[in-house]
Write an enzyme that holds these catalytic residues in place. Structure first.
Site, PDB file in Angstrom:
ATOM      1  N   HIS A   1       0.830  -1.203   0.021  1.00  0.00           N
ATOM      2  CA  HIS A   1       0.161   0.100   0.123  1.00  0.00           C
ATOM      3  C   HIS A   1       0.778   1.516  -0.105  1.00  0.00           C
ATOM      4  O   HIS A   1       0.320   2.468  -0.325  1.00  0.00           O
ATOM      5  CB  HIS A   1      -0.996  -0.006   1.214  1.00  0.00           C
ATOM      6  CG  HIS A   1      -0.474   0.189   2.571  1.00  0.00           C
ATOM      7  ND1 HIS A   1       0.042  -1.130   3.290  1.00  0.00           N
ATOM      8  CD2 HIS A   1       0.013   1.168   3.119  1.00  0.00           C
ATOM      9  CE1 HIS A   1       0.524  -0.300   4.335  1.00  0.00           C
ATOM     10  NE2 HIS A   1       0.479   0.751   4.275  1.00  0.00           N
TER      11      HIS A   1
ATOM     12  N   SER B   1       4.617   2.659   7.909  1.00  0.00           N
ATOM     13  CA  SER B   1       4.468   1.463   7.094  1.00  0.00           C
ATOM     14  C   SER B   1       5.660   1.126   6.242  1.00  0.00           C
ATOM     15  O   SER B   1       6.366   1.839   5.569  1.00  0.00           O
ATOM     16  CB  SER B   1       3.093   1.550   6.258  1.00  0.00           C
ATOM     17  OG  SER B   1       1.974   1.977   6.961  1.00  0.00           O
TER      18      SER B   1
ATOM     19  N   ASP C   1       0.351  -7.643   1.330  1.00  0.00           N
ATOM     20  CA  ASP C   1       0.536  -6.347   1.502  1.00  0.00           C
ATOM     21  C   ASP C   1       2.051  -6.249   1.693  1.00  0.00           C
ATOM     22  O   ASP C   1       2.345  -5.374   2.499  1.00  0.00           O
ATOM     23  CB  ASP C   1       0.112  -5.700   2.762  1.00  0.00           C
ATOM     24  CG  ASP C   1      -0.119  -4.261   2.894  1.00  0.00           C
ATOM     25  OD1 ASP C   1       0.213  -3.485   1.784  1.00  0.00           O
ATOM     26  OD2 ASP C   1      -0.168  -3.703   4.160  1.00  0.00           O
TER      27      ASP C   1
END
Length: 522
Positions: free
Chosen positions: A249, A365, A282
């Site tokens: 992402h 992230s 992910d």
């Protein structure tokens, strides 16, 4: 002598003698016996101090004026008394002279004048024991100018005393204020605070500072833009060939033609391209070219992690590159799902995650979660927001102490597949799950989602005897409460791994064993 002439008789003393008294001519030519003359002569010598009644003049005549001592004021300046006119008849004898009573036989027109002694001098010259009370010269007041000056001097002394008291009071108050300031602040003037000297920058390798010092050169910040969107995330170096692991992402906004800029901890930047990405895990791998001297981060083993182990997270929360936080492992094998913005489920990630309370925020992230030896045990991926939702890209929600990381064992396998083939494989059972089932466990659907059978013919599930409607309750002896949790547990394994399942069918519990198949990730 001629008749009517006055004869002056000396007042000097006469020695005693037995000689006959000579006759003294009387006025008018007649002789008068000497005895009558002696009666008017003083019987003793004149008093040199002129002290009555023995001296001259006698008490029968007015006393000469008495000279009183001058009044002396307190300050030592003598004030002379004004001269005082002699008392007596206005036409009396002059000062220093007295009338002599007329002799009985002497005519009234022939007074005898006596020569008086000169006024006495010395300390007794001003003494008058016969002075009448009230006739003495009154004391004279001091000069009014001197009196005023003395009054002014007293006023000045009082004013000076008042000023001195006021100064003392003000000084006391000021001293108290200064004392309070000294008590509170420890001194006045320039403040010089104590400070430690320069110390060595080396830290224990297993301390947070030591871990951060070793890991920071291998952690990068990614700025991604494309398709009208942009984002910031974190990654870390996998090898010296320039491969960098991050979240899918994070690089998603770049699409197929977007820009990705990698910024190293040194401040150097480089352009990067996507090597491979997988939304189901992910995870994504990008590569920078033309960069030398890269320092890969060592990888740990997430199967060795225990709850309570200390960990360190590094990332760029809210684009603050190189931010270091620390915490512990709060839980293991947390089944989480994230994503789903596309609506068709193609971007949903299923992670059997490590939970940590190390602060993780938007921008963290893709960053590494490190153990106490500086080895990567997880890839920070999601946080639980205050409203209860999982935010894969962080959004703008802050950390509430619930962060989740993809175990490095899963991340290593996926990264290797992405680098080698550009795709990642997913382990599968070969069944379709009923995601609307609200009971406990994961129920096999009665119909296939794509029009096919709910249990794939020849797949691992069909070979193990699984049928439509069965409810799977355990995987390798661990409870399963939903369809998402079964997917997470399955994807935590590699294709070819064997699973032991517990299921219910018609109220009966059964156990089956199967070998996971493989499918290409989308």
């Amino acid at each position: 002598m001629a008749p009517g002439a006055a004869e002056r008789v000396s007042a000097a003393p006469h020695p005693a003698s037995d000689a006959p008294t000579p006759a003294v001519p009387a006025p008018g030519g007649e002789a008068r016996p000497a005895a009558s003359v002696e009666a008017s002569t003083p019987l003793h010598e004149p008093d040199p101090y002129s002290t009555p009644p023995y001296g001259e003049p006698g008490p029968w005549a007015p006393a000469p004026p008495v000279q009183h001592p001058a009044t002396t004021p307190a300050h030592g300046m003598a004030v002379m008394a004004p001269p005082t006119a002699p008392e007596g008849p206005p036409h009396g004898p002059a000062a220093g002279q007295h009338r002599v009573p007329a002799q009985p036989d002497a005519p009234a027109t022939a007074p005898v004048a006596l020569e008086t002694a000169p006024p006495a001098s010395g300390p007794w010259a001003r003494y008058d024991p016969w002075a009448v009370a009230g006739t003495a010269v009154p004391l004279q007041q001091a000069d009014p100018a001197e009196w005023q000056a003395d009054r002014r001097r007293r006023r000045r002394r009082r004013a000076a005393l008042g000023i001195a008291l006021l100064i003392a009071l003000v000084s006391g108050v000021a001293g108290g204020v200064v004392g309070v300031q000294l008590e509170r602040n420890g001194g006045v003037g320039t403040v010089e605070l104590p400070q430690a000297g320069v110390e060595s920058a080396d830290r224990d390798p297993d301390s947070v500072a030591g871990i951060a010092a070793q890991a920071l050169p291998s952690v990068v910040t990614l700025h991604v833009s494309g398709g009208g969107s942009a984002g910031t995330g974190t990654g870390f170096v996998l090898d010296q060939r320039g491969h960098i692991l991050t979240n899918d992402h994070v690089v998603g906004p770049a699409g197929d033609n977007g820009d990705i800029t990698v910024t190293f901890n040194s401040g150097d930047t480089a352009e990067a391209t996507v090597v491979g990405r997988d939304s189901g895990y992910d995870l994504a791998v990008v590569r920078v070219k033309g960069v030398r001297g890269l320092s890969p981060l060592p990888l740990g083993n997430s199967d060795n992690v225990q709850v309570g182990d200390p960990v360190v997270a590094i990332g760029a929360p809210f684009d603050l590159a190189g931010t270091v936080t620390s915490g512990i492992i709060s839980a293991r094998e947390r089944p989480i799902t994230a994503g789903g913005e596309k609506g068709d489920g193609s971007d949903v990630s299923y992670v059997d995650a490590l939970q940590t309370d190390a602060p993780i925020n938007p921008g963290n992230s893709g960053g590494p979660l490190l153990d106490t030896k500086g080895r990567v045990i997880g890839i920070n991926s999601a946080i639980r927001s205050a409203d209860g939702g999982l935010v894969p890209d962080g959004g703008q929600s802050g950390s509430i102490g619930l962060g989740f990381a993809i175990p490095i064992n899963q991340g290593k396998r996926v990264a290797e597949e992405l680098i080698n083939t550009g795709k990642a494989t997913h382990p599968v059972i070969g069944i379709t799950l009923d995601m609307e089932y609200s009971g406990d466990g994961a129920r096999v659907a009665t119909e296939g989602g794509d029009g096919g059978p709910p249990v794939s013919t020849g797949g691992p599930g069909a070979d193990a005897g699984i049928r439509p409607g069965d409810v799977i309750t355990e995987v390798d002896g661990r409870p399963v409460h939903s369809g998402e949790e079964l997917i997470v547990k399955t994807r935590a394994h590699r294709p070819g791994d064997r699973l032991e399942l517990t299921l219910e069918r018609g109220g009966e519990e059964r156990k089956v064993s199967l070998v996971l198949g493989s499918s290409d990730g989308g």
